[in-house]
Design an enzyme around this catalytic site. Structure first.
Site, PDB file in Angstrom:
ATOM      1  N   LYS A  42     -18.533   2.646  29.302  1.00 20.97           N
ATOM      2  CA  LYS A  42     -18.938   3.543  28.851  1.00 20.97           C
ATOM      3  C   LYS A  42     -20.227   3.409  28.159  1.00 20.97           C
ATOM      4  O   LYS A  42     -21.248   4.978  29.250  1.00 20.97           O
ATOM      5  CB  LYS A  42     -18.614   3.838  26.673  1.00 20.97           C
ATOM      6  CG  LYS A  42     -19.396   5.063  26.237  1.00 20.97           C
ATOM      7  CD  LYS A  42     -18.725   4.825  25.121  1.00 20.97           C
ATOM      8  CE  LYS A  42     -19.523   4.516  23.685  1.00 20.97           C
ATOM      9  NZ  LYS A  42     -20.727   4.919  23.403  1.00 20.97           N
ATOM     10  N   ASN A  43     -21.391   2.627  28.048  1.00 22.54           N
ATOM     11  CA  ASN A  43     -22.382   2.896  27.788  1.00 22.54           C
ATOM     12  C   ASN A  43     -23.348   3.059  29.404  1.00 22.54           C
ATOM     13  O   ASN A  43     -24.533   2.617  28.961  1.00 22.54           O
ATOM     14  CB  ASN A  43     -23.506   2.272  26.864  1.00 22.54           C
ATOM     15  CG  ASN A  43     -22.834   2.549  25.427  1.00 22.54           C
ATOM     16  OD1 ASN A  43     -22.018   3.759  25.100  1.00 22.54           O
ATOM     17  ND2 ASN A  43     -22.657   1.445  25.155  1.00 22.54           N
ATOM     18  N   CYS A 136     -23.599   8.837  16.812  1.00 22.54           N
ATOM     19  CA  CYS A 136     -22.846   8.188  15.974  1.00 22.54           C
ATOM     20  C   CYS A 136     -23.395   8.116  14.751  1.00 22.54           C
ATOM     21  O   CYS A 136     -24.540   8.037  14.628  1.00 22.54           O
ATOM     22  CB  CYS A 136     -22.116   6.947  15.653  1.00 22.54           C
ATOM     23  SG  CYS A 136     -20.581   6.900  16.705  1.00 22.54           S
ATOM     24  N   ARG A 141     -31.207   8.609  14.480  1.00 23.52           N
ATOM     25  CA  ARG A 141     -31.768   7.660  16.017  1.00 23.52           C
ATOM     26  C   ARG A 141     -32.683   8.894  16.131  1.00 23.52           C
ATOM     27  O   ARG A 141     -32.530   9.601  17.181  1.00 23.52           O
ATOM     28  CB  ARG A 141     -29.895   8.233  16.598  1.00 23.52           C
ATOM     29  CG  ARG A 141     -28.746   7.661  15.945  1.00 23.52           C
ATOM     30  CD  ARG A 141     -27.673   7.646  16.633  1.00 23.52           C
ATOM     31  NE  ARG A 141     -27.547   7.000  17.515  1.00 23.52           N
ATOM     32  CZ  ARG A 141     -26.809   6.972  18.445  1.00 23.52           C
ATOM     33  NH1 ARG A 141     -25.045   7.604  18.230  1.00 23.52           N
ATOM     34  NH2 ARG A 141     -26.498   5.974  18.730  1.00 23.52           N
ATOM     35  N   PRO A 142     -33.690   8.552  16.152  1.00 21.71           N
ATOM     36  CA  PRO A 142     -34.578   9.505  16.535  1.00 21.71           C
ATOM     37  C   PRO A 142     -34.803   9.209  17.821  1.00 21.71           C
ATOM     38  O   PRO A 142     -34.492   8.240  18.909  1.00 21.71           O
ATOM     39  CB  PRO A 142     -36.064   8.788  16.044  1.00 21.71           C
ATOM     40  CG  PRO A 142     -35.761   6.999  15.932  1.00 21.71           C
ATOM     41  CD  PRO A 142     -33.988   7.142  15.325  1.00 21.71           C
ATOM     42  N   ASP A 324     -23.158  -3.290  19.367  1.00 18.58           N
ATOM     43  CA  ASP A 324     -21.954  -2.912  19.047  1.00 18.58           C
ATOM     44  C   ASP A 324     -20.419  -3.812  18.615  1.00 18.58           C
ATOM     45  O   ASP A 324     -19.598  -3.526  18.657  1.00 18.58           O
ATOM     46  CB  ASP A 324     -21.475  -2.438  20.564  1.00 18.58           C
ATOM     47  CG  ASP A 324     -22.213  -1.341  20.580  1.00 18.58           C
ATOM     48  OD1 ASP A 324     -23.100  -0.739  21.966  1.00 18.58           O
ATOM     49  OD2 ASP A 324     -23.422  -0.723  19.597  1.00 18.58           O
ATOM     50  N   ILE A 346     -30.650  -3.673  14.347  1.00 16.43           N
ATOM     51  CA  ILE A 346     -31.052  -2.870  15.595  1.00 16.43           C
ATOM     52  C   ILE A 346     -30.862  -1.511  14.932  1.00 16.43           C
ATOM     53  O   ILE A 346     -31.859  -0.471  14.541  1.00 16.43           O
ATOM     54  CB  ILE A 346     -29.476  -2.688  16.770  1.00 16.43           C
ATOM     55  CG1 ILE A 346     -29.570  -3.980  17.468  1.00 16.43           C
ATOM     56  CG2 ILE A 346     -30.397  -1.954  17.784  1.00 16.43           C
ATOM     57  CD1 ILE A 346     -30.706  -4.697  18.035  1.00 16.43           C
ATOM     58  N   ARG A 416     -13.393   8.425  21.449  1.00 18.37           N
ATOM     59  CA  ARG A 416     -14.342   8.593  22.289  1.00 18.37           C
ATOM     60  C   ARG A 416     -14.571   7.623  23.629  1.00 18.37           C
ATOM     61  O   ARG A 416     -15.114   7.570  24.387  1.00 18.37           O
ATOM     62  CB  ARG A 416     -15.370   9.175  21.345  1.00 18.37           C
ATOM     63  CG  ARG A 416     -16.199  10.615  20.908  1.00 18.37           C
ATOM     64  CD  ARG A 416     -16.775  10.809  20.102  1.00 18.37           C
ATOM     65  NE  ARG A 416     -18.210   9.546  21.243  1.00 18.37           N
ATOM     66  CZ  ARG A 416     -19.493   9.708  20.197  1.00 18.37           C
ATOM     67  NH1 ARG A 416     -19.743   8.749  19.004  1.00 18.37           N
ATOM     68  NH2 ARG A 416     -20.245   8.090  20.920  1.00 18.37           N
TER      69      ARG A 416
HETATM   70  C1  EPZ Z   1     -28.043   2.709  23.354  1.00 22.15           C
HETATM   71  O1  EPZ Z   1     -27.790   3.734  22.442  1.00 22.15           O
HETATM   72  C2  EPZ Z   1     -26.153   2.401  22.775  1.00 22.15           C
HETATM   73  N1  EPZ Z   1     -25.305   3.723  23.215  1.00 22.15           N
HETATM   74  C3  EPZ Z   1     -25.589   2.049  21.651  1.00 22.15           C
HETATM   75  O2  EPZ Z   1     -24.197   2.174  21.392  1.00 22.15           O
HETATM   76  C4  EPZ Z   1     -25.932   0.437  20.956  1.00 22.15           C
HETATM   77  O3  EPZ Z   1     -25.801   0.748  20.040  1.00 22.15           O
HETATM   78  C5  EPZ Z   1     -27.440   0.988  21.342  1.00 22.15           C
HETATM   79  O4  EPZ Z   1     -27.875   1.494  23.438  1.00 22.15           O
HETATM   80  C6  EPZ Z   1     -28.125  -0.976  20.903  1.00 22.15           C
HETATM   81  O5  EPZ Z   1     -27.625  -1.330  21.908  1.00 22.15           O
HETATM   82  C7  EPZ Z   1     -25.302   4.313  24.325  1.00 22.15           C
HETATM   83  O6  EPZ Z   1     -25.660   4.389  25.243  1.00 22.15           O
HETATM   84  C8  EPZ Z   1     -25.146   5.599  24.799  1.00 22.15           C
HETATM   85  P1  EPZ Z   1     -31.229   2.234  21.043  1.00 22.15           P
HETATM   86  P2  EPZ Z   1     -29.360   3.660  22.504  1.00 22.15           P
HETATM   87  O7  EPZ Z   1     -32.357   3.545  21.824  1.00 22.15           O
HETATM   88  O8  EPZ Z   1     -30.024   4.504  23.808  1.00 22.15           O
HETATM   89  C9  EPZ Z   1     -34.377   2.874  17.738  1.00 22.15           C
HETATM   90  C10 EPZ Z   1     -21.948   2.338  21.009  1.00 22.15           C
HETATM   91  O9  EPZ Z   1     -21.392   2.215  19.941  1.00 22.15           O
HETATM   92  N2  EPZ Z   1     -35.131   3.649  18.421  1.00 22.15           N
HETATM   93  O10 EPZ Z   1     -31.539   0.834  22.193  1.00 22.15           O
HETATM   94  O11 EPZ Z   1     -29.386   4.761  21.440  1.00 22.15           O
HETATM   95  C11 EPZ Z   1     -33.152   3.388  17.397  1.00 22.15           C
HETATM   96  O12 EPZ Z   1     -33.154   4.416  15.932  1.00 22.15           O
HETATM   97  C12 EPZ Z   1     -23.210   3.235  21.061  1.00 22.15           C
HETATM   98  O13 EPZ Z   1     -21.432   2.334  22.445  1.00 22.15           O
HETATM   99  C13 EPZ Z   1     -35.924   4.776  17.649  1.00 22.15           C
HETATM  100  O14 EPZ Z   1     -36.798   4.234  16.925  1.00 22.15           O
HETATM  101  O15 EPZ Z   1     -30.096   3.162  21.364  1.00 22.15           O
HETATM  102  C14 EPZ Z   1     -31.705   2.256  16.967  1.00 22.15           C
HETATM  103  O16 EPZ Z   1     -32.724   1.719  15.887  1.00 22.15           O
HETATM  104  C15 EPZ Z   1     -23.393   2.911  19.833  1.00 22.15           C
HETATM  105  N3  EPZ Z   1     -36.947   5.609  18.798  1.00 22.15           N
HETATM  106  C16 EPZ Z   1     -32.743   1.364  18.065  1.00 22.15           C
HETATM  107  O17 EPZ Z   1     -33.758   2.001  17.863  1.00 22.15           O
HETATM  108  C17 EPZ Z   1     -36.191   6.457  19.816  1.00 22.15           C
HETATM  109  O18 EPZ Z   1     -36.843   6.892  20.835  1.00 22.15           O
HETATM  110  C18 EPZ Z   1     -31.688   1.129  19.282  1.00 22.15           C
HETATM  111  O19 EPZ Z   1     -32.124   2.642  19.780  1.00 22.15           O
HETATM  112  C19 EPZ Z   1     -35.177   5.208  20.646  1.00 22.15           C
HETATM  113  C20 EPZ Z   1     -34.279   4.386  19.811  1.00 22.15           C
END
Ligand code: EPZ
Length: 437
Positions: A42-43, A136, A141-142, A324, A346, A416
């Site tokens: 998916k990701n 989710c 999620r900034p 995840d 995370i 989803r």
């Molecule tokens: C991806 O989300 C995945 N989703 C998530 O999987 C996964 O948990 C995550 O990566 C971490 O591996 C998709 O790929 C669609 P991040 P993403 O940016 O990209 C903070 C699932 O269950 N952050 O690595 O949104 C954020 O708040 C989903 O399949 C900022 O602060 O994750 C979090 O604490 C859930 N500012 C951390 O970083 C930003 O601009 C990880 O976020 C972006 C992120």
């Protein structure tokens, strides 16, 4: 055009239109035997589909999972006047007549990955109008790191309410240091950088394997990206990208979820179509617990065992234990002989499933993002609600091992991201079904 919409997906789309509501009903305690085949990640797929729009041509993406996130992205691709041809899990996207339009809140909010159109449209047209993404409820999620990268390349960002407008006279290469190895920010900045003037370097880039799949696709389109799989990515901008073909890698999180289910209920349960090295951290933890599993090529065979050793788990960025899989893993920890801990590092709110596990009889003490889980708990079926995608998968596992019947509500979260999960589990002996409410 053949549309292959599984029964699950059809039902979920009806749920979205408010036509019928459903729940998942599970009768627990049944061993699982046979084979579960893993689909495309998916990701990875949710980034590859927007990436196809960077090309001036036709792209083919193979092994696309049949999940509602895919359909939500298709709606945006069609809004932008691109055509999609689908033959099972193979899709062809033609972006030659792409019209860069406002992506509505209704479409953006359906999933987190809608934000990839930001990097794609900014990168290709130096302009994008889109609303804040969905996703989710596992934290705030900034997207500040994404915007930091776009601004470093010369974009001006205007935010009105939830609507973002990004413009750039020209996008130029930049050296960008990510405060956190964000998966989404790494990918989105890459999307904006592939057609920028000059070299972009992303330091502290995420190293998740899905990013390698996306870099492979972009380079096949004619992009010049190096450093795949490392925390430093170098992107040398080019003027144009052409159509290309890519295959979505197997979903290591779907695989891990079924492997965790098999560790508690397997009777020669085979999970096939995996890349074992994508789940090293999981296998190391299962080894420590004494789970009976055997890796054979691109499959793993699981047999449940009476006694599991207590362990401590901390979720980390790749290649650490994946966030995840933390929620499904917490259910396995309820079956260990003794006290286990699992710490989520995370996301700030990946704990929504715990109250429901407690309602089923699990003994869990929560301290912020750290859960102390007293095994071995006897879980009893009851009415529970999915709070997010992976929390919902955790509750399915809890229902499968619990005594009696479990009803899970708010199931569209689950469908989803897990392709045909009801069919895949039923086929190996689970007593699980969708039922109208
Ligand atoms: C991806 O989300 C995945 N989703 C998530 O999987 C996964 O948990 C995550 O990566 C971490 O591996 C998709 O790929 C669609 P991040 P993403 O940016 O990209 C903070 C699932 O269950 N952050 O690595 O949104 C954020 O708040 C989903 O399949 C900022 O602060 O994750 C979090 O604490 C859930 N500012 C951390 O970083 C930003 O601009 C990880 O976020 C972006 C992120």
């Amino acid at each position: 055009m053949t549309l292959n919409i599984s029964e699950d997906i059809l039902k979920v789309s009806w749920i979205e239109e408010g036509m019928i509501m459903e729940k998942i009903v599970i009768e627990g305690g049944h061993e699982l035997s046979g084979t579960i085949t893993i689909g495309g990640a998916k990701n990875s797929a949710v980034a590859l589909i927007p990436a196809a729009l960077l090309a001036d041509g036709i792209c083919t993406i193979k092994n696309v999972p049949n999940i509602t996130d895919r359909d939500a992205l298709f709606d945006i691709v069609k809004l932008l006047n691109c055509t999609i041809e689908q033959d099972g899990s193979i899709i062809k996207i033609d972006s030659r007549n792409l019209e860069n339009k406002l992506i509505s809140e209704k479409l953006s909010v359906k999933l987190r990955a809608s934000y990839y159109f930001m990097g794609v449209l900014l990168g290709k047209y130096k302009h994008v109008e889109i609303y804040f993404p969905g996703g989710c409820n596992i934290g705030t999620r900034p997207i500040d790191l994404h915007l930091k990268g776009f601004k470093a390349m010369g974009a001006k960002v205007t935010k009105r309410g939830h609507k973002y407008t990004l413009n750039a006279d020209e996008l130029h290469g930049a050296e960008i240091n990510l405060d956190f190895a964000s998966v989404g920010a790494t990918i989105n900045i890459m999307f904006a950088a592939v057609l920028a003037k000059g070299r972009t370097i992303i330091n502290n880039a995420a190293k998740e394997v899905e990013i390698i799949n996306i870099i492979d696709f972009l380079n096949k389109m004619g992009a010049k990206i190096s450093g795949a799989g490392t925390d430093t990515l170098i992107i040398d901008g080019v003027t144009k990208l052409h159509g290309a073909e890519i295959e979505v890698i197997p979903d290591r999180i779907e695989a891990g979820t079924y492997i965790l289910i098999g560790s508690l209920l397997g009777n020669n349960l085979k999970v096939e179509g995996i890349i074992p090295e994508h789940n090293t951290a999981l296998f190391e933890k299962l080894e420590e617990m004494g789970v009976d599993f055997k890796i054979e090529g691109n499959s793993v065979i699981l047999n449940k065992c009476e006694h599991l050793n207590p362990v401590n788990v901390t979720t980390l960025v790749y290649p650490g234990f994946p966030t995840d899989l933390g929620q499904p893993m917490s259910v396995v920890l309820t079956q260990a002989d003794g006290a286990c801990t699992i710490r989520e590092t995370i996301w700030e709110n990946r704990i929504g499933h715990y109250p429901y596990l407690q309602k089923m009889g699990a003994k869990i003490e929560l301290e912020g993002n750290k859960a102390t889980i007293m095994g071995k708990a006897h879980l009893k079926g009851t009415d529970i609600n999915a709070t997010d995608l992976r929390g919902g998968a955790a509750l399915i596992l809890a229902g499968l091992i619990a005594e009696g019947t479990t009803n899970i509500f708010d199931i569209d979260y689950i469908l989803r991201g897990y392709e045909n999960i009801i069919h895949k589990l039923t086929n190996v002996g689970a007593k699980i079904k969708l039922e109208e409410i």
